[in-house]
Write a protein that holds these residues in place. Structure first.
Motif, PDB file in Angstrom:
ATOM      1  N   TYR A 116       0.829  -1.200   0.000  1.00 42.49           N
ATOM      2  CA  TYR A 116       0.000   0.000   0.000  1.00 42.49           C
ATOM      3  C   TYR A 116       0.871   1.262   0.000  1.00 42.49           C
ATOM      4  O   TYR A 116       0.631   2.208  -0.775  1.00 42.49           O
ATOM      5  CB  TYR A 116      -0.936  -0.007   1.194  1.00 42.49           C
ATOM      6  CG  TYR A 116      -1.834   1.186   1.287  1.00 42.49           C
ATOM      7  CD1 TYR A 116      -2.799   1.439   0.307  1.00 42.49           C
ATOM      8  CD2 TYR A 116      -1.744   2.075   2.360  1.00 42.49           C
ATOM      9  CE1 TYR A 116      -3.639   2.549   0.389  1.00 42.49           C
ATOM     10  CE2 TYR A 116      -2.581   3.181   2.453  1.00 42.49           C
ATOM     11  CZ  TYR A 116      -3.521   3.416   1.461  1.00 42.49           C
ATOM     12  OH  TYR A 116      -4.343   4.511   1.534  1.00 42.49           O
ATOM     13  N   ALA A 117       1.894   1.273   0.855  1.00 45.22           N
ATOM     14  CA  ALA A 117       2.778   2.441   0.929  1.00 45.22           C
ATOM     15  C   ALA A 117       3.556   2.639  -0.371  1.00 45.22           C
ATOM     16  O   ALA A 117       3.722   3.777  -0.842  1.00 45.22           O
ATOM     17  CB  ALA A 117       3.750   2.278   2.102  1.00 45.22           C
ATOM     18  N   LYS A 118       4.011   1.553  -0.974  1.00 44.42           N
ATOM     19  CA  LYS A 118       4.744   1.652  -2.241  1.00 44.42           C
ATOM     20  C   LYS A 118       3.846   2.199  -3.335  1.00 44.42           C
ATOM     21  O   LYS A 118       4.263   3.040  -4.160  1.00 44.42           O
ATOM     22  CB  LYS A 118       5.287   0.276  -2.635  1.00 44.42           C
ATOM     23  CG  LYS A 118       6.252   0.312  -3.807  1.00 44.42           C
ATOM     24  CD  LYS A 118       7.516   1.084  -3.472  1.00 44.42           C
ATOM     25  CE  LYS A 118       8.520   1.048  -4.606  1.00 44.42           C
ATOM     26  NZ  LYS A 118       9.727   1.865  -4.299  1.00 44.42           N
ATOM     27  N   GLY A 119       2.596   1.744  -3.348  1.00 40.56           N
ATOM     28  CA  GLY A 119       1.647   2.245  -4.332  1.00 40.56           C
ATOM     29  C   GLY A 119       1.409   3.734  -4.184  1.00 40.56           C
ATOM     30  O   GLY A 119       1.263   4.461  -5.183  1.00 40.56           O
ATOM     31  N   LEU A 120       1.368   4.214  -2.948  1.00 39.54           N
ATOM     32  CA  LEU A 120       1.175   5.643  -2.719  1.00 39.54           C
ATOM     33  C   LEU A 120       2.340   6.452  -3.274  1.00 39.54           C
ATOM     34  O   LEU A 120       2.154   7.558  -3.810  1.00 39.54           O
ATOM     35  CB  LEU A 120       1.018   5.921  -1.217  1.00 39.54           C
ATOM     36  CG  LEU A 120      -0.286   5.463  -0.564  1.00 39.54           C
ATOM     37  CD1 LEU A 120      -0.250   5.728   0.934  1.00 39.54           C
ATOM     38  CD2 LEU A 120      -1.489   6.153  -1.193  1.00 39.54           C
ATOM     39  N   GLU A 121       3.554   5.900  -3.165  1.00 44.09           N
ATOM     40  CA  GLU A 121       4.721   6.583  -3.722  1.00 44.09           C
ATOM     41  C   GLU A 121       4.587   6.722  -5.239  1.00 44.09           C
ATOM     42  O   GLU A 121       4.847   7.798  -5.802  1.00 44.09           O
ATOM     43  CB  GLU A 121       5.991   5.803  -3.384  1.00 44.09           C
ATOM     44  CG  GLU A 121       6.364   5.820  -1.909  1.00 44.09           C
ATOM     45  CD  GLU A 121       7.619   5.013  -1.648  1.00 44.09           C
ATOM     46  OE1 GLU A 121       8.305   4.628  -2.635  1.00 44.09           O
ATOM     47  OE2 GLU A 121       7.927   4.744  -0.464  1.00 44.09           O
ATOM     48  N   SER A 130      -8.782  -0.987  -1.722  1.00 45.63           N
ATOM     49  CA  SER A 130      -9.913  -0.944  -2.655  1.00 45.63           C
ATOM     50  C   SER A 130     -10.196   0.490  -3.086  1.00 45.63           C
ATOM     51  O   SER A 130     -10.437   0.767  -4.278  1.00 45.63           O
ATOM     52  CB  SER A 130     -11.160  -1.550  -1.998  1.00 45.63           C
ATOM     53  OG  SER A 130     -10.929  -2.883  -1.624  1.00 45.63           O
ATOM     54  N   GLU A 131     -10.167   1.409  -2.135  1.00 47.39           N
ATOM     55  CA  GLU A 131     -10.428   2.816  -2.445  1.00 47.39           C
ATOM     56  C   GLU A 131      -9.318   3.401  -3.319  1.00 47.39           C
ATOM     57  O   GLU A 131      -9.584   4.197  -4.242  1.00 47.39           O
ATOM     58  CB  GLU A 131     -10.565   3.601  -1.145  1.00 47.39           C
ATOM     59  CG  GLU A 131     -11.777   3.207  -0.322  1.00 47.39           C
ATOM     60  CD  GLU A 131     -11.738   3.746   1.100  1.00 47.39           C
ATOM     61  OE1 GLU A 131     -10.718   4.404   1.442  1.00 47.39           O
ATOM     62  OE2 GLU A 131     -12.688   3.509   1.870  1.00 47.39           O
ATOM     63  N   TRP A 155      -0.978  -2.303  -5.853  1.00 47.67           N
ATOM     64  CA  TRP A 155      -2.189  -2.396  -5.045  1.00 47.67           C
ATOM     65  C   TRP A 155      -2.997  -3.646  -5.363  1.00 47.67           C
ATOM     66  O   TRP A 155      -3.677  -4.186  -4.480  1.00 47.67           O
ATOM     67  CB  TRP A 155      -3.041  -1.139  -5.253  1.00 47.67           C
ATOM     68  CG  TRP A 155      -2.458   0.059  -4.539  1.00 47.67           C
ATOM     69  CD1 TRP A 155      -1.652   0.059  -3.444  1.00 47.67           C
ATOM     70  CD2 TRP A 155      -2.650   1.424  -4.901  1.00 47.67           C
ATOM     71  NE1 TRP A 155      -1.334   1.342  -3.080  1.00 47.67           N
ATOM     72  CE2 TRP A 155      -1.924   2.213  -3.946  1.00 47.67           C
ATOM     73  CE3 TRP A 155      -3.349   2.084  -5.914  1.00 47.67           C
ATOM     74  CZ2 TRP A 155      -1.899   3.601  -3.992  1.00 47.67           C
ATOM     75  CZ3 TRP A 155      -3.319   3.474  -5.959  1.00 47.67           C
ATOM     76  CH2 TRP A 155      -2.598   4.221  -5.003  1.00 47.67           C
ATOM     77  N   GLU A 156      -2.938  -4.128  -6.589  1.00 46.17           N
ATOM     78  CA  GLU A 156      -3.633  -5.372  -6.930  1.00 46.17           C
ATOM     79  C   GLU A 156      -3.022  -6.563  -6.180  1.00 46.17           C
ATOM     80  O   GLU A 156      -3.728  -7.500  -5.798  1.00 46.17           O
ATOM     81  CB  GLU A 156      -3.601  -5.606  -8.432  1.00 46.17           C
ATOM     82  CG  GLU A 156      -4.576  -4.716  -9.192  1.00 46.17           C
ATOM     83  CD  GLU A 156      -4.514  -4.940 -10.695  1.00 46.17           C
ATOM     84  OE1 GLU A 156      -3.490  -5.504 -11.156  1.00 46.17           O
ATOM     85  OE2 GLU A 156      -5.470  -4.543 -11.393  1.00 46.17           O
ATOM     86  N   LYS A 157      -1.707  -6.520  -5.953  1.00 44.21           N
ATOM     87  CA  LYS A 157      -1.064  -7.575  -5.162  1.00 44.21           C
ATOM     88  C   LYS A 157      -1.569  -7.533  -3.720  1.00 44.21           C
ATOM     89  O   LYS A 157      -1.818  -8.569  -3.110  1.00 44.21           O
ATOM     90  CB  LYS A 157       0.448  -7.409  -5.201  1.00 44.21           C
ATOM     91  CG  LYS A 157       1.074  -7.657  -6.569  1.00 44.21           C
ATOM     92  CD  LYS A 157       2.578  -7.416  -6.536  1.00 44.21           C
ATOM     93  CE  LYS A 157       3.195  -7.632  -7.911  1.00 44.21           C
ATOM     94  NZ  LYS A 157       4.660  -7.354  -7.916  1.00 44.21           N
ATOM     95  N   ALA A 158      -1.703  -6.319  -3.195  1.00 40.52           N
ATOM     96  CA  ALA A 158      -2.230  -6.178  -1.837  1.00 40.52           C
ATOM     97  C   ALA A 158      -3.681  -6.640  -1.767  1.00 40.52           C
ATOM     98  O   ALA A 158      -4.092  -7.297  -0.799  1.00 40.52           O
ATOM     99  CB  ALA A 158      -2.123  -4.726  -1.387  1.00 40.52           C
ATOM    100  N   LYS A 180       1.947   1.542 -12.327  1.00 41.95           N
ATOM    101  CA  LYS A 180       2.748   0.790 -11.357  1.00 41.95           C
ATOM    102  C   LYS A 180       2.030   0.714  -9.996  1.00 41.95           C
ATOM    103  O   LYS A 180       2.050  -0.328  -9.332  1.00 41.95           O
ATOM    104  CB  LYS A 180       4.116   1.442 -11.179  1.00 41.95           C
ATOM    105  CG  LYS A 180       5.049   1.288 -12.365  1.00 41.95           C
ATOM    106  CD  LYS A 180       6.387   1.962 -12.077  1.00 41.95           C
ATOM    107  CE  LYS A 180       7.350   1.806 -13.251  1.00 41.95           C
ATOM    108  NZ  LYS A 180       8.652   2.464 -12.986  1.00 41.95           N
ATOM    109  N   ALA A 181       1.414   1.824  -9.614  1.00 35.58           N
ATOM    110  CA  ALA A 181       0.664   1.831  -8.350  1.00 35.58           C
ATOM    111  C   ALA A 181      -0.472   0.829  -8.385  1.00 35.58           C
ATOM    112  O   ALA A 181      -0.709   0.089  -7.403  1.00 35.58           O
ATOM    113  CB  ALA A 181       0.133   3.234  -8.069  1.00 35.58           C
TER     114      ALA A 181
END
Length: 433
Positions: A374-379, A410-411, A396-399, A391-392
């Motif tokens: 989640y944090a990596k996706g936010l970056e 999901s959001e 996030w799909e992996k999470a 990439k995000a």
């Protein structure tokens, strides 16, 4: 060695209070009796298996037994069967409650959880010495009167998520055996074989409970919900007596319906309240009088907390307080109770409990992995260009595959996909370079 020293320290602190309050409280008790005289229950004592109303002890009793909406440890069996599906860890616990007149309640419990499915088992035994004397005062028989209960539990947490913690629903199936020792013939002092069995009883009963948890006026950082509501029907069933003779129905069981609330106002402060209404399904006009309790828990440090509680049940109150400490995977609790409900004289009691945690079956490790994704996706998302947004989404799909109920992922996915759609729409009109 360190655990034993702390446990003994808690015990001796409460033993001090026991001695401190052992002076003559008759005047205090009389005043309380006058103040709470309207709570005297004319239908008290009409049910069998009264030991089902005796708390196992420990933390739940420290909080005045107002525990149906708290139920966050292995004490839940006696308060809310839905709670096994919400516990964080696999737990085993032992309880000792020194009751009145040399009687005691001993309890062992175990519970675990797989996903949103919770399950467990509890064995508890109430016993009191049974000694018989003849007309000359000679001891002619000695044994124990006991009531032993085995409980099997199952529950499931529906609609569980990050923002709303779900609606947990659970059940207990309980079988109880009341053992009455054989007694003697008054004329010959000889033990009459089977005389106790004829008065022994078998009870078959069940509990049904629901627990709803969410955040309300929460001003501190924690993933645990700070507000919960509970509704429980306990000890619904039937008991049978007359074994060895004609089997017949025993007196009604101590059935009751309970409603509870628990609110963590601040991170270190938890308060709870519970209302109970006894039910007599054979004759509703013989329903017992309602009772109510309240509890408070104040966390002094991460590993030490103080508990206090008040229970009004009948004409006199029950006041309790205790302390608990957590050392690695062990929680120890000692509870002192000034009990004005079970005897004509004030009774000081101590109960002890120890809870052992055996891990969370990898749920914490999986959550840490989800948080990292989640944090990596936010970056990536913060960079704003299409390539990094994609990439995000991949991260996030992996999470999401690890936990579909983790609402922030999901959001975030919905927002990222919406932003990509907006990019595509703008590019279609040739205005985005």
């Amino acid at each position: 060695m360190k655990v034993r020293k702390i446990f003994l320290a808690l015990y001796f602190i409460l033993l001090f209070f026991t001695k401190a309050f052992s002076f003559d409280l008759s005047s205090v008790n009389s005043s309380l009796s006058d103040a709470f005289s309207s709570f005297i229950d004319k239908n008290e004592g009409l049910t069998s298996f009264r030991s089902l109303n005796i708390p196992s002890g420990g933390r739940a009793e420290s909080m005045g037994t107002a525990f149906a909406a708290v139920s966050d440890d292995a004490s839940f069996f006696d308060y809310n069967p839905a709670s096994s599906s919400t516990l964080k860890n696999t737990e085993a616990a032992v309880f000792h409650n020194a009751w009145i007149a040399d009687s005691a309640m001993e309890t062992v419990a175990w519970t675990s959880r797989s996903g949103n499915l919770g399950y467990g088992a509890q064995l508890k035994c109430f016993y009191v010495p049974f000694t018989e004397y003849n007309l000359y005062g000679d001891r002619v028989a000695g044994s124990y009167y006991s009531e032993t209960s085995l409980t099997l539990n199952g529950s499931y947490n529906f609609l569980s998520g990050y923002n709303f913690k779900g609606i947990a629903v659970g059940w207990n199936f309980r079988t109880s055996w009341r053992n009455v020792p054989d007694y003697t013939n008054n004329q010959t002092d000889a033990i009459i074989k089977g005389s106790g069995l004829a008065q022994s009883s078998l009870g078959l009963m069940g509990d049904v409970g629901a627990l709803v948890r969410f955040d309300f006026l929460k001003h501190f950082d924690s993933r645990d919900p700070n507000l919960s509501f509970a509704l429980v029907l306990s000890n619904a069933g039937q008991a049978f007596t007359g074994w060895g003779e004609e089997i017949k129905k025993d007196d009604p069981l101590p059935t009751r319906i309970s409603g509870g609330i628990a609110w963590r106002m601040f991170k270190p402060l938890l308060i709870s309240a519970e209302f109970r209404q006894p039910l007599n399904f054979e004759d509703f006009s013989s329903n017992g009088k309602w009772s109510a309790g309240g509890g408070i828990e104040l966390s002094i440090t991460k590993f030490f907390a103080l508990d206090g509680g008040f229970l009004i049940q009948g004409g006199n109150p029950r006041i309790s307080f205790g302390g608990q400490c957590e050392l690695k995977k062990i929680r120890l609790n000692a509870c002192y109770t000034l009990d004005l409900t079970t005897s004509a004289n004030p009774v000081n009691r101590i109960s002890l409990s120890a809870t052992f945690r055996f891990g969370d079956k990898g749920r914490g490790k999986r959550q840490a992995e989800i948080d990292a994704y989640y944090a990596k996706g936010l970056e990536y998302y913060a960079m704003g260009d299409r390539e990094n947004i994609e990439k995000a989404i991949d991260v996030w799909e992996k999470a999401y595959e690890l936990d579909k109920t983790f609402d922030p992922v999901s959001e975030a996915l919905a927002a990222a996909r919406g932003l990509l759609a907006a990019h595509d729409a703008i590019n279609e009109y040739g205005t985005l370079k």
